[in-house]
Design an enzyme around this catalytic site. Sequence first.
Site, PDB file in Angstrom:
ATOM      1  N   HIS B  68     -20.679 -66.202 -32.693  1.00 35.67           N
ATOM      2  CA  HIS B  68     -21.336 -67.024 -33.729  1.00 35.67           C
ATOM      3  C   HIS B  68     -21.105 -66.306 -35.060  1.00 35.67           C
ATOM      4  CE1 HIS B  68     -24.122 -68.904 -30.513  1.00 35.67           C
ATOM      5  NE2 HIS B  68     -23.086 -69.683 -30.758  1.00 35.67           N
ATOM      6  N   GLU B 269     -29.424 -60.011 -28.271  1.00 37.76           N
ATOM      7  CA  GLU B 269     -29.746 -60.633 -29.571  1.00 37.76           C
ATOM      8  C   GLU B 269     -30.319 -59.517 -30.430  1.00 37.76           C
ATOM      9  OE1 GLU B 269     -29.352 -63.693 -30.786  1.00 37.76           O
ATOM     10  OE2 GLU B 269     -29.065 -64.980 -29.041  1.00 37.76           O
TER      11      GLU B 269
END
Lengths: 94, 308
Positions: B68, B269
């Site tokens: 991403h 994350e």
Amino acid sequence: LETFVGHQVLRIKTKNEEEVKQLQLLESLEHLGLDFWINPSAPALPVDVRIPAASVQSVKAFLESQGIAYSILIEDLQDVLDKEKQDMAESAQR
Amino acid sequence: QRSSSSFDFGTYHTLDDINEELDHLASEYSFVEKIQIGESYEQRPLYALKFSTGGRNRPAIWLDAGIHSREWVTQASALWIANKIASDYGTDDSITSLLDKMDLFLLPVANPDGFVYTHTSNRMWRKTRSKIPGSVCVGVDPNRNWDAGFGGPGASNSPCSESYHGPSANSEVEVKSVVDFIKSHGNFKAFLTLHSYSQLLMYPYGYKCTRPDDYAELESLGRAAASSIRSLYGTTFQVGTICNTIYQASGGSIDWAYDNGIKYSFAFELRDTGRYGFLLPASQIIPAAQETWLGLKRIMEHVRDKSY
């Protein structure tokens, strides 16, 4: 270059499944141009969403009318972007 | 003669600067090689670093970052980690014994087209830059494009959505290149991927809300890694399956890896919790990389010691 002047990031805290469903409905409204950083999934998890300047008022009005709690994480995204750009320029000079 | 590097790991860099640093690391350390595993949609090379101290087709660990594109702290952390591994081999017992037994492949910019786009046009861009026939919208969410519950819950079929799964599994060349590389290698034992936002450490599954067969081991290893992360600066990571920890999401890379026999599949994350969004201040790059490295190392040591 796309700018983000007036874009806000809200953290929304849902209390129950009904509120999660309301946010999922909001997610499907493409004309608002919302960018979910954390999607609505379960009441225990917060939802973070970037809202374009033109949609900020309508989204807040929607949340308030439904009694859904939120707080502002980023007041103006472009301010943070400008700071990042400035930091990068200073690093490059160094 | 060794060259000196002026690369600043504590700041954000363009793709060209990153690729130059990969060249530098490869020239500085004999066991580090820059390899190309494919090309992006806009024909940018997909470069990985191969850390190998010898042997043939040794068991290997995969690590990628930046799938991403706006999650800039992940590409930056991957570079710091690459340098850490290279410079500590021979002096740090853990890294030395790891690389004496296994190879490591590190892809620091898994979505180079998106990354360049975040630098030039739209800092908040997340997807690839592939054109979708019949749509005015561009790009596919490359972490919804893997052949793992493809097109299921938690992925959008709208090309304008940030989580659009794409026309078919592996439609994105960035995804297919990794899939082909891992399949042709055939001996990967761990698949680790770096994302950023909200401090989580997740294992399969995301496309379904059931526990994987290795649930107990993955949960315990995940908790140990989170504890290592916390030991440095007190950063708390939540641990669990993707579905339980965040939300159901289909077509994700670690689900694909796990279903293809790579038991140790984890998604990190990294910071931040939301105050800065994807604009984590550069001053936090090195702390984020340092704490992440401790978590990665904990997992890698386990993989090294528990061959299967």
